[in-house]
Design a protein around this motif. Structure first.
Motif, PDB file in Angstrom:
ATOM      1  N   THR A   1      34.959 -32.854   1.711  1.00 49.05           N
ATOM      2  CA  THR A   1      34.292 -32.153   2.816  1.00 49.05           C
ATOM      3  C   THR A   1      34.180 -30.665   2.519  1.00 49.05           C
ATOM      4  OG1 THR A   1      35.142 -33.777   4.393  1.00 49.05           O
ATOM      5  CG2 THR A   1      34.368 -31.674   5.289  1.00 49.05           C
ATOM      6  N   HIS A   2      35.256 -30.072   2.024  1.00 45.45           N
ATOM      7  CA  HIS A   2      35.226 -28.647   1.702  1.00 45.45           C
ATOM      8  C   HIS A   2      34.308 -28.377   0.506  1.00 45.45           C
ATOM      9  CE1 HIS A   2      38.834 -28.682   4.268  1.00 45.45           C
ATOM     10  NE2 HIS A   2      38.595 -27.387   4.445  1.00 45.45           N
ATOM     11  N   ARG A   3      34.316 -29.295  -0.498  1.00 43.80           N
ATOM     12  CA  ARG A   3      33.413 -29.113  -1.641  1.00 43.80           C
ATOM     13  C   ARG A   3      31.950 -29.173  -1.190  1.00 43.80           C
ATOM     14  NH1 ARG A   3      37.490 -31.934  -4.313  1.00 43.80           N
ATOM     15  NH2 ARG A   3      36.524 -33.972  -3.927  1.00 43.80           N
ATOM     16  N   ASP A   4      31.693 -30.051  -0.230  1.00 40.86           N
ATOM     17  CA  ASP A   4      30.339 -30.151   0.309  1.00 40.86           C
ATOM     18  C   ASP A   4      29.918 -28.838   0.955  1.00 40.86           C
ATOM     19  OD1 ASP A   4      28.288 -30.918   2.557  1.00 40.86           O
ATOM     20  OD2 ASP A   4      28.292 -32.616   1.176  1.00 40.86           O
ATOM     21  N   SER A   5      30.837 -28.199   1.678  1.00 37.95           N
ATOM     22  CA  SER A   5      30.541 -26.917   2.337  1.00 37.95           C
ATOM     23  C   SER A   5      30.270 -25.822   1.310  1.00 37.95           C
ATOM     24  CB  SER A   5      31.704 -26.504   3.245  1.00 37.95           C
ATOM     25  OG  SER A   5      31.871 -27.440   4.281  1.00 37.95           O
ATOM     26  N   VAL A   6      31.077 -25.809   0.231  1.00 39.15           N
ATOM     27  CA  VAL A   6      30.871 -24.806  -0.823  1.00 39.15           C
ATOM     28  C   VAL A   6      29.512 -25.011  -1.482  1.00 39.15           C
ATOM     29  CG1 VAL A   6      31.664 -24.025  -3.091  1.00 39.15           C
ATOM     30  CG2 VAL A   6      33.313 -24.436  -1.251  1.00 39.15           C
ATOM     31  N   PHE A   7      29.189 -26.286  -1.778  1.00 41.66           N
ATOM     32  CA  PHE A   7      27.882 -26.576  -2.379  1.00 41.66           C
ATOM     33  C   PHE A   7      26.756 -26.088  -1.467  1.00 41.66           C
ATOM     34  CE2 PHE A   7      24.121 -29.051  -3.226  1.00 41.66           C
ATOM     35  CZ  PHE A   7      24.088 -29.167  -4.608  1.00 41.66           C
ATOM     36  N   SER A   8      26.861 -26.370  -0.168  1.00 47.34           N
ATOM     37  CA  SER A   8      25.819 -25.965   0.781  1.00 47.34           C
ATOM     38  C   SER A   8      25.683 -24.448   0.826  1.00 47.34           C
ATOM     39  CB  SER A   8      26.138 -26.506   2.178  1.00 47.34           C
ATOM     40  OG  SER A   8      26.125 -27.922   2.171  1.00 47.34           O
ATOM     41  N   HIS A   9      26.821 -23.743   0.706  1.00 44.24           N
ATOM     42  CA  HIS A   9      26.778 -22.276   0.710  1.00 44.24           C
ATOM     43  C   HIS A   9      25.978 -21.754  -0.487  1.00 44.24           C
ATOM     44  CE1 HIS A   9      28.028 -18.083   0.613  1.00 44.24           C
ATOM     45  NE2 HIS A   9      28.495 -18.274  -0.620  1.00 44.24           N
ATOM     46  N   TYR A  10      26.304 -22.248  -1.675  1.00 46.29           N
ATOM     47  CA  TYR A  10      25.583 -21.782  -2.861  1.00 46.29           C
ATOM     48  C   TYR A  10      24.141 -22.304  -2.892  1.00 46.29           C
ATOM     49  CZ  TYR A  10      29.748 -19.705  -4.909  1.00 46.29           C
ATOM     50  OH  TYR A  10      30.838 -18.905  -5.160  1.00 46.29           O
ATOM     51  N   PHE A  11      23.925 -23.479  -2.320  1.00 46.76           N
ATOM     52  CA  PHE A  11      22.570 -24.017  -2.215  1.00 46.76           C
ATOM     53  C   PHE A  11      21.690 -23.041  -1.442  1.00 46.76           C
ATOM     54  CE2 PHE A  11      19.230 -26.589  -0.321  1.00 46.76           C
ATOM     55  CZ  PHE A  11      18.838 -27.415  -1.359  1.00 46.76           C
ATOM     56  N   ALA A  12      22.252 -22.427  -0.395  1.00 46.06           N
ATOM     57  CA  ALA A  12      21.495 -21.494   0.441  1.00 46.06           C
ATOM     58  C   ALA A  12      21.392 -20.109  -0.185  1.00 46.06           C
ATOM     59  CB  ALA A  12      22.148 -21.396   1.822  1.00 46.06           C
ATOM     60  N   THR A  13      22.469 -19.641  -0.833  1.00 47.66           N
ATOM     61  CA  THR A  13      22.471 -18.263  -1.329  1.00 47.66           C
ATOM     62  C   THR A  13      21.855 -18.130  -2.719  1.00 47.66           C
ATOM     63  OG1 THR A  13      24.731 -18.594  -2.145  1.00 47.66           O
ATOM     64  CG2 THR A  13      24.474 -17.617   0.051  1.00 47.66           C
ATOM     65  N   VAL A  14      22.168 -19.072  -3.602  1.00 45.97           N
ATOM     66  CA  VAL A  14      21.599 -19.020  -4.957  1.00 45.97           C
ATOM     67  C   VAL A  14      20.194 -19.594  -4.976  1.00 45.97           C
ATOM     68  CG1 VAL A  14      21.882 -19.846  -7.336  1.00 45.97           C
ATOM     69  CG2 VAL A  14      23.882 -19.148  -6.009  1.00 45.97           C
ATOM     70  N   GLY A  15      19.983 -20.589  -4.128  1.00 47.73           N
ATOM     71  CA  GLY A  15      18.683 -21.250  -4.088  1.00 47.73           C
ATOM     72  C   GLY A  15      18.775 -22.631  -4.692  1.00 47.73           C
ATOM     73  N   GLY A  16      18.323 -23.618  -3.959  1.00 46.21           N
ATOM     74  CA  GLY A  16      18.325 -24.980  -4.465  1.00 46.21           C
ATOM     75  C   GLY A  16      17.164 -25.755  -3.892  1.00 46.21           C
ATOM     76  N   ARG A  17      17.086 -27.005  -4.260  1.00 47.81           N
ATOM     77  CA  ARG A  17      16.022 -27.846  -3.724  1.00 47.81           C
ATOM     78  C   ARG A  17      16.531 -29.273  -3.610  1.00 47.81           C
ATOM     79  NH1 ARG A  17      11.608 -28.797  -8.602  1.00 47.81           N
ATOM     80  NH2 ARG A  17      13.093 -29.464 -10.202  1.00 47.81           N
ATOM     81  N   THR A  18      15.908 -29.994  -2.695  1.00 53.30           N
ATOM     82  CA  THR A  18      16.246 -31.393  -2.472  1.00 53.30           C
ATOM     83  C   THR A  18      15.100 -32.258  -2.964  1.00 53.30           C
ATOM     84  OG1 THR A  18      17.616 -30.877  -0.560  1.00 53.30           O
ATOM     85  CG2 THR A  18      16.803 -33.124  -0.736  1.00 53.30           C
ATOM     86  N   GLN A  19      15.434 -33.318  -3.674  1.00 48.81           N
ATOM     87  CA  GLN A  19      14.425 -34.232  -4.197  1.00 48.81           C
ATOM     88  C   GLN A  19      14.722 -35.643  -3.727  1.00 48.81           C
ATOM     89  OE1 GLN A  19      12.934 -33.800  -8.306  1.00 48.81           O
ATOM     90  NE2 GLN A  19      14.585 -32.355  -8.607  1.00 48.81           N
ATOM     91  N   LYS A  20      13.631 -36.377  -3.443  1.00 51.68           N
ATOM     92  CA  LYS A  20      13.751 -37.786  -3.102  1.00 51.68           C
ATOM     93  C   LYS A  20      12.853 -38.569  -4.032  1.00 51.68           C
ATOM     94  CE  LYS A  20      13.496 -41.104   0.704  1.00 51.68           C
ATOM     95  NZ  LYS A  20      13.231 -41.295   2.155  1.00 51.68           N
ATOM     96  N   VAL A  21      13.410 -39.538  -4.737  1.00 52.10           N
ATOM     97  CA  VAL A  21      12.623 -40.323  -5.680  1.00 52.10           C
ATOM     98  C   VAL A  21      12.765 -41.792  -5.332  1.00 52.10           C
ATOM     99  CG1 VAL A  21      12.674 -38.671  -7.581  1.00 52.10           C
ATOM    100  CG2 VAL A  21      14.529 -40.297  -7.335  1.00 52.10           C
ATOM    101  N   SER A  22      11.618 -42.468  -5.259  1.00 57.90           N
ATOM    102  CA  SER A  22      11.635 -43.895  -4.946  1.00 57.90           C
ATOM    103  C   SER A  22      11.998 -44.716  -6.173  1.00 57.90           C
ATOM    104  CB  SER A  22      10.274 -44.331  -4.404  1.00 57.90           C
ATOM    105  OG  SER A  22       9.250 -44.042  -5.340  1.00 57.90           O
ATOM    106  N   LYS A  23      11.794 -44.120  -7.351  1.00 61.25           N
ATOM    107  CA  LYS A  23      12.163 -44.784  -8.594  1.00 61.25           C
ATOM    108  C   LYS A  23      13.063 -43.829  -9.369  1.00 61.25           C
ATOM    109  CE  LYS A  23       7.783 -47.298  -8.998  1.00 61.25           C
ATOM    110  NZ  LYS A  23       6.602 -47.554  -9.856  1.00 61.25           N
ATOM    111  N   ILE A  24      14.296 -44.203  -9.581  1.00 60.53           N
ATOM    112  CA  ILE A  24      15.226 -43.302 -10.266  1.00 60.53           C
ATOM    113  C   ILE A  24      14.745 -42.975 -11.668  1.00 60.53           C
ATOM    114  CG2 ILE A  24      16.714 -45.110 -11.201  1.00 60.53           C
ATOM    115  CD1 ILE A  24      19.091 -43.220 -10.553  1.00 60.53           C
ATOM    116  N   THR A  25      13.919 -43.863 -12.242  1.00 56.11           N
ATOM    117  CA  THR A  25      13.411 -43.623 -13.593  1.00 56.11           C
ATOM    118  C   THR A  25      12.351 -42.526 -13.623  1.00 56.11           C
ATOM    119  OG1 THR A  25      11.892 -45.481 -13.267  1.00 56.11           O
ATOM    120  CG2 THR A  25      13.911 -45.917 -14.474  1.00 56.11           C
ATOM    121  N   GLU A  26      11.945 -42.042 -12.441  1.00 55.84           N
ATOM    122  CA  GLU A  26      11.030 -40.903 -12.414  1.00 55.84           C
ATOM    123  C   GLU A  26      11.730 -39.630 -12.883  1.00 55.84           C
ATOM    124  OE1 GLU A  26       9.608 -40.664  -8.440  1.00 55.84           O
ATOM    125  OE2 GLU A  26       8.313 -42.421  -8.594  1.00 55.84           O
ATOM    126  N   LEU A  27      13.067 -39.628 -12.814  1.00 55.18           N
ATOM    127  CA  LEU A  27      13.833 -38.461 -13.237  1.00 55.18           C
ATOM    128  C   LEU A  27      13.991 -38.456 -14.749  1.00 55.18           C
ATOM    129  CD1 LEU A  27      16.693 -38.587 -10.594  1.00 55.18           C
ATOM    130  CD2 LEU A  27      14.728 -37.041 -10.583  1.00 55.18           C
TER     131      LEU A  27
END
Length: 725
Positions: A303-329
């Motif tokens: 839970t705490h690691r999730d909060s740290v990730f969310s903090h850096y996701f917002a401050t450093v910049g991140g993006r969320t991706q949704k793929v219907s086929k994992i092989t697209e990655l």
């Protein structure tokens, strides 16, 4: 999407491929867009950036086209999910070429009497509108609203009736913009139709193929002889270094000058300052990666690691991706995410010189199956049957209970996967060669199949897992970027070099002192972009030898300072430029000359023996070679020799020829068979050649014509001077 939204999203259009211009249709969106290129305040809108056949290209018009083209490219990249900077130099060069081509085509159309009538434009606009216009007037059910389209095209004032009653909307201004867009649409159609007519005019003349020429080509391509031959290779003749004298080279040059014509040419020397992260930039990036890693590692639970990730996701910049086929990655991301549980985090992970931290946000049913498999590869070697027997023995071992990973490490010839016990990780369809893919996807989890034959050899395959899922994940991407301070420092260094060169410093000495390299180009003409930049070419042709440029910022090279190092004007290439080419040609002639006596003696001896097979008794270094089909195009097992092919058709069947001089040496041949071009296929063959050549001519004629037109046109290009201010 509603009809009004579709109209508002009508995007700019590229018409006519390479040659016909970008005429951008910024429907209801061509005001208040940011100026993406700014070159300072000393340039007035009426500044002339170039003149083509007496017609001026104004700065304001050029910049507007650049702006619209860049805006369109940015929109297209966003729609395609491409994160990439716009190449300013490339866009400027595209727009310049488009404007020059438009002016030249328009003027040539006037001279040729080629016109496009209002009726022709109306036919396209009203009867058969382009797809990009149809899309803007197509409703959510996919129905083209022709009635609404015709209404707005023929009665632009009615556009005001479609606008909402919003006080913030200036209906009169919106209608005026719509009218301007209709004019741009009409102009783009006019240019498209004009190019089509010019292409037909130029192509029709060029595509007239002479029946005599076609018949000659039919014979040359279809008549053939079958020959045996002995080849004396001129390249095996050793001559002293001075076999070709300077006097012979000069004499040949003087008598063949007409073949060494050249355009005006320039040569430059340049120093590059690559725009790459400094040590401080890299240290800051490493510190950030270490900080994120340490903060994640220090947390007591997920839970705490999730909060740290969310903090850096917002401050450093991140993006969320949704793929219907994992092989697209890409495979590296697939591997990083494969074993993660929900809300688990992994990182740092290095992929293509960037560092990532990933968090799995969702994993559920998907539409694409992935397989995890291991394999053992047995290559064909020199005996395919033996290789299969080995593969069958290996299959028996692993099916008999031996550890698959252990056997893979021992015998697999795929050393990359062998070190992992044959493991190939997860893969989707299209990743492996077809036979391997079919076998792996058909097999049940836990089964071992094979031997499966592919172009690489025989595979023994063990399927270890299958998945069908989609995922959603968040990622923080950290790249080693160049800070503004580093970029400014590099630019200052480049300007310092420019000033020192202008003050008389030698470019080679200066580069050596700076531990850089002064690179000298080959000679190039004014049609070639140097280092991908026509601005450098324009600078070289617009300045005298010794002139030094401002630093150019080039996409793949960084800041580049250029000095014109040599100049050649239009005329005949100097001897210095072609002497090596001439020397090689004369040397080849002398090598062939040196073979003459030996070839004649050999031919006489073989004629006495009555067979070419006697050659090994006469000279053990020679052997008989054969070709079953030698046409006038001269393709032999030993290379192409048209001169020999022409002579071969003149030799009688079954006779040993005299020594025949070719382009690569001497030959003694015996013609086994002669075949004329099939007279039954003559008419059809000739017509096929006429159609083929006419089609090629139609395709190439217009672009060749336009290229020649540009070479001989009066074009003045002031961009390098103007945009350096």
């Amino acid at each position: 999407m509603g009809l009004m939204e579709r109209m508002r999203s009508l995007s700019p259009v590229l018409i006519g491929g390479v040659i016909v211009t970008f005429l951008i249709l910024m429907v209801l969106g061509d005001v208040d867009l940011p100026q993406i290129f700014n070159f300072g305040g000393s340039i007035r809108p009426t500044t002339v950036v170039g003149v083509v056949e007496g017609e001026e290209i104004l700065y304001k018009d050029f910049e507007e086209r650049v702006r619209k083209t860049a805006e369109q490219q940015r929109k297209q990249m966003q729609q395609q999910g491409i994160e990439q900077d716009i190449d300013e130099n490339l866009i400027r060069e595209q727009v310049w070429n488009q404007i020059v081509n438009e002016i030249l085509m328009r003027k040539e159309a006037e001279r040729a009497g080629v016109t496009v009538t209002a009726g022709e434009i109306a036919d396209v606009l009203l009867v058969d509108p382009p797809d990009y216009l149809k899309q803007a007037f197509t409703d959510s059910a996919g129905v083209f609203r022709r009635d609404r389209y015709i209404q707005l095209i023929t009665d632009p004032e009615s556009y005001a009736e479609l606008l909402p009653d919003d006080p913030s909307i200036d209906k009169e201004a919106e209608v005026a913009k719509w009218k301007r867009n209709i004019i741009e649409i009409e102009n783009s159609i006019l240019l498209q139709k004009m190019q089509q007519k010019l292409q037909n005019l130029v192509g029709t003349a060029a595509s007239i193929i002479s029946p005599t020429y076609a018949e000659r080509r039919y014979v040359a391509e279809n008549a053939y002889v079958a020959i045996d031959y002995v080849f004396l290779d001129a390249m095996k003749v050793s001559l002293p270094p001075n076999a070709v004298t300077d006097e012979e080279v000069r004499a040949y040059y003087e008598s063949h000058k007409q073949y060494y014509k050249t355009r005006a040419m320039r040569k430059i020397k340049y120093i590059n300052f690559p725009i790459v992260p400094s040590s401080n930039d890299s240290a800051r990036t490493r510190k950030l990666i270490e900080q994120i890693s340490a903060d994640l590692a220090a947390q007591p639970d997920s839970t705490h690691r999730d909060s740290v990730f969310s903090h850096y996701f917002a401050t450093v910049g991140g993006r969320t991706q949704k793929v219907s086929k994992i092989t697209e990655l890409e495979p590296a991301k697939q591997a990083a995410l494969a074993s993660l549980g929900l809300r688990q985090i992994v990182g740092p992970v290095t992929i293509n010189n960037k560092t990532y931290f990933f968090r799995l946000d969702y994993r559920g049913p998907g539409t694409d199956t992935t397989v995890r498999a291991s394999h053992i590869l047995i290559g064909f070697g020199t005996n395919k049957d033996s290789a299969r027997k080995v593969a069958e023995q290996v299959l028996a071992r692993v099916r008999g209970g031996e550890d698959f990973a252990k056997v893979a490490r021992e015998v697999s010839e795929d050393k990359g996967s062998a070190s992992r016990g044959g493991d190939l990780d997860y893969f989707g369809r299209g990743r492996m060669v077809k036979p391997f893919e079919d076998a792996a996807f058909s097999a049940a989890v836990g089964s071992i199949v094979g031997p499966v034959e592919s172009q690489f050899g025989y595979h023994i395959i063990k399927v270890t897992d299958k998945k069908t899922e989609s995922i959603e994940f968040s990622e923080i991407e950290i790249g080693y970027t160049v800070s503004p301070q580093t970029k400014k420092a590099l630019l200052r260094e480049a300007y310092s070099v420019m000033q020192q060169l202008e003050n008389g410093e030698n470019i080679d000495s200066l580069a050596k002192r700076l531990r850089k390299q002064a690179i000298e180009s080959v000679f190039f003409d004014n049609t070639q972009p140097f280092l991908g930049s026509m601005e450098i070419t324009q600078f070289a042709f617009g300045h005298k030898v010794g002139a030094v440029s401002r630093p150019f910022e080039l996409r793949f090279y960084g800041y580049t300072v250029v000095q014109v190092s040599d100049a050649r004007e239009k005329g005949i290439k100097p001897l210095e430029d072609v002497k090596d080419q001439i020397r090689d040609r004369l040397l080849m002639r002398k090598r062939i000359d040196a073979l003459k006596a030996r070839a004649e003696q050999l031919a006489t001896a073989l004629q006495r023996a009555g067979t070419l097979e006697a050659v090994t008794q006469i000279d053990s270094t020679l052997r008989v070679m054969s070709t079953a089909r030698l046409t006038e195009q001269g393709q032999l097992p030993t290379g192409v020799d048209v001169a020999l092919a022409v002579q071969a058709f003149k030799q009688p069947i079954g006779k040993i020829s005299p020594a025949l001089r070719g382009e690569m040496g001497y030959y003694v041949i015996a013609v086994r068979e002669k075949h004329d071009a099939d007279p039954k296929q003559r008419d059809a063959g000739i017509q096929a050649i006429i159609r083929r050549k006419a089609q090629d001519a139609m395709q190439n004629a217009f672009f060749t014509w336009l290229s020649n037109l540009r070479q001989h046109a009066d074009i003045e290009d002031y961009r390098a001077e103007i945009f350096s201010r």
